[in-house]
Design a protein around this motif. Structure first.
Motif, PDB file in Angstrom:
ATOM      1  N   LEU A   1      32.166  54.773  13.126  1.00 15.21           N
ATOM      2  CA  LEU A   1      32.732  53.196  13.127  1.00 15.21           C
ATOM      3  C   LEU A   1      33.334  53.650  14.575  1.00 15.21           C
ATOM      4  O   LEU A   1      34.444  52.275  14.394  1.00 15.21           O
ATOM      5  CB  LEU A   1      33.428  53.107  12.021  1.00 15.21           C
TER       6      LEU A   1
ATOM      7  N   LEU B   1      32.041  42.233  10.427  1.00 17.01           N
ATOM      8  CA  LEU B   1      31.458  43.333  10.172  1.00 17.01           C
ATOM      9  C   LEU B   1      29.816  43.015   9.259  1.00 17.01           C
ATOM     10  O   LEU B   1      29.687  41.837   8.325  1.00 17.01           O
ATOM     11  CB  LEU B   1      31.893  44.774   8.771  1.00 17.01           C
ATOM     12  N   SER B   2      28.739  44.450  10.300  1.00 20.05           N
ATOM     13  CA  SER B   2      27.305  43.677   9.234  1.00 20.05           C
ATOM     14  C   SER B   2      27.838  44.227   7.385  1.00 20.05           C
ATOM     15  O   SER B   2      28.272  45.692   6.645  1.00 20.05           O
ATOM     16  CB  SER B   2      26.040  44.034   9.964  1.00 20.05           C
TER      17      SER B   2
ATOM     18  N   LEU C   1      39.343  47.288   9.656  1.00 22.16           N
ATOM     19  CA  LEU C   1      38.848  48.321   8.762  1.00 22.16           C
ATOM     20  C   LEU C   1      39.559  49.267   9.190  1.00 22.16           C
ATOM     21  O   LEU C   1      39.191  50.326   7.736  1.00 22.16           O
ATOM     22  CB  LEU C   1      37.741  48.828  10.032  1.00 22.16           C
TER      23      LEU C   1
ATOM     24  N   GLU D   1      25.929  46.935   6.450  1.00 14.81           N
ATOM     25  CA  GLU D   1      25.892  48.303   6.456  1.00 14.81           C
ATOM     26  C   GLU D   1      27.196  48.903   6.760  1.00 14.81           C
ATOM     27  O   GLU D   1      27.582  49.779   6.475  1.00 14.81           O
ATOM     28  CB  GLU D   1      24.769  48.810   7.848  1.00 14.81           C
ATOM     29  N   GLN D   2      28.086  48.002   8.246  1.00 12.78           N
ATOM     30  CA  GLN D   2      29.159  48.985   8.589  1.00 12.78           C
ATOM     31  C   GLN D   2      30.287  48.636   7.511  1.00 12.78           C
ATOM     32  O   GLN D   2      31.235  49.229   7.491  1.00 12.78           O
ATOM     33  CB  GLN D   2      30.032  48.044   9.846  1.00 12.78           C
ATOM     34  N   SER D   3      30.003  47.524   6.803  1.00 13.32           N
ATOM     35  CA  SER D   3      30.626  47.658   5.378  1.00 13.32           C
ATOM     36  C   SER D   3      31.048  47.646   4.760  1.00 13.32           C
ATOM     37  O   SER D   3      31.600  48.949   3.970  1.00 13.32           O
ATOM     38  CB  SER D   3      30.500  46.199   5.162  1.00 13.32           C
TER      39      SER D   3
ATOM     40  N   ARG E   1      29.418  51.632   5.234  1.00 16.44           N
ATOM     41  CA  ARG E   1      30.629  52.569   5.864  1.00 16.44           C
ATOM     42  C   ARG E   1      31.504  52.606   5.977  1.00 16.44           C
ATOM     43  O   ARG E   1      32.461  54.007   5.190  1.00 16.44           O
ATOM     44  CB  ARG E   1      29.779  52.859   7.016  1.00 16.44           C
TER      45      ARG E   1
ATOM     46  N   ILE F   1      35.200  49.931  16.512  1.00 19.97           N
ATOM     47  CA  ILE F   1      35.780  48.426  15.610  1.00 19.97           C
ATOM     48  C   ILE F   1      36.660  48.720  14.079  1.00 19.97           C
ATOM     49  O   ILE F   1      36.537  48.115  13.791  1.00 19.97           O
ATOM     50  CB  ILE F   1      33.503  48.820  15.059  1.00 19.97           C
TER      51      ILE F   1
END
Length: 386
Positions: free
Chosen positions: A141, A152-153, A110, A155-157, A159, A144
């Protein structure tokens, strides 16, 4: 000696100059993105968001790719910060795009995904990772940073991809419908985050969306497109209450569209005999003339039903209201949807707040419909549309 001889006249006060409006961060003039599309003009003020909404997501994606420089245009100019960038390479436009066509690098974690753009622009590894660390905190974030994209989920992706765009401090950020893959709760969180960050960073954003609710959340102006044709650009209130054409009313306002004939026009209000029965009033569009066939657009939430003994009957001019039969009603939480069928088969949808419609008549009940003239608009029928 005159008593006024020692009095000096006061010089007239100079008016303070009006503050000049800031130059647009983006100004599009005569831009064409498709062969069959007319040229379009659009502008975006610094620190604001313009939302694009239309019937073809692919056409909006193409417009964003043309602005970013990844696809050729068919005419017109693109100005960013007062500079003509129409022929510049993507890297020289001060524009960043977040789209499905620009995924994360699967082999990088990330933090390094976010730092990649800065490293590509010549920043040292230390400075790039420090900047990425600040964006990780800003985007929520923390904890992680060492994960790879596959871990990643959704949403995380998103972000991370937003952080990768934000970290380069672009003049303009283009978002190609990034919310459509998220569940409703995640979409709301990202919408709030985007609003907070764009205000905090004075960032200018063009956000293409495929869902009307995402367009409404933006709070700024919304540009409505039919294929590659720009139909109207205004805030949500004006798009709802004063649509420029039938297509805007039906696409954005989910309006009922009723055919009729104009009886007369006075003070911009048209009196119309509907094909489904009844005579109604509506605001007349500029192109409408007396005696012309027309389309009356009225939103479901602007129609008032009168059941049974509440019937309107005849008004003082002898005009009859719209009449029909309630065919079904459905409670949808924040409103109750009703469907009315007129004698010749036309169906009209209306929506009422639950508190005003606790006792819904049974299906088959006769109903009369009415609305204020200001809540409907009449247009000439579009060629080949209806």
């Amino acid at each position: 000696m005159s008593g006024l001889s020692g009095v000096s006249r006061m010089a007239p006060k100079k008016r303070s100059p009006r503050p000049s409006r800031p130059a647009p961060v983006l100004e599009i003039s005569g831009l064409r993105t498709a062969i069959n599309a007319p040229p379009m003009d659009l502008s975006l003020q610094p620190g604001t968001t313009l939302t694009l909404f239309g019937n073809q997501s692919a056409a909006l994606s193409r417009l964003l790719d043309v602005l970013a420089g990844f696809l050729p245009h068919l005419g017109g100019t693109i100005m960013v910060g007062g500079e003509n960038v129409t022929t510049r390479a993507p890297a020289d436009r001060r524009i960043r795009i977040v789209s499905p066509r620009d995924p994360l690098f699967p082999h990088l974690d990330l933090c390094n995904n976010i730092a990649f753009s800065l490293r590509a622009n010549g920043q040292s590894r230390t400075d790039a990772r420090a900047a990425a660390g600040r964006m990780i905190s800003l985007m929520g974030l923390d904890g992680i940073a060492s994960l790879r994209p596959a871990e990643l989920s959704a949403e995380q992706s998103l972000r991370v991809r937003l952080a990768r765009a934000f970290v380069t401090s672009p003049d303009l950020l283009l978002l190609d419908d990034p919310l459509h893959t998220l569940d409703p709760q995640a979409a709301r969180r990202i919408s709030i985050l985007l609003g907070t960050l764009s205000r905090a960073l004075s960032l200018s954003v063009i956000h293409a969306v495929s869902r009307r609710e995402d367009a409404l959340r933006s709070g700024g102006e919304i540009a409505i497109f039919h294929d590659s044709m720009l139909l109207q650009c205004a805030d949500a209130a004006r798009l709802y209450d004063r649509p420029a054409c039938v297509e805007v009313a039906t696409l954005f306002g989910e309006t009922n569209t009723l055919t009729g004939q104009v009886l007369d026009i006075g003070d911009d209000v048209a009196r119309i005999h509907l094909a489904c029965g009844g005579i109604v009033d509506a605001m007349a569009s500029e192109e409408l003339t007396e005696g012309q066939e027309c389309l009356v657009c009225v939103r479901p939430d602007r129609i008032s039903p009168f059941f049974g003994a509440q019937g309107l009957g005849l008004d003082e001019d002898g005009d009859s209201p719209v009449r029909g039969i309630l065919t079904d009603s459905t409670h949808l939480g924040d409103h109750i949807r009703m469907r009315i069928r007129c004698a010749e088969g036309t169906e009209i949808e209306l929506r009422r707040p639950p508190l005003q419609a606790q006792k819904i008549p049974a299906s088959g009940t006769a109903v009369q419909l009415a609305w204020p003239a200001a809540h409907a608009t009449a247009f000439p029928p579009g060629p080949g549309m209806y």
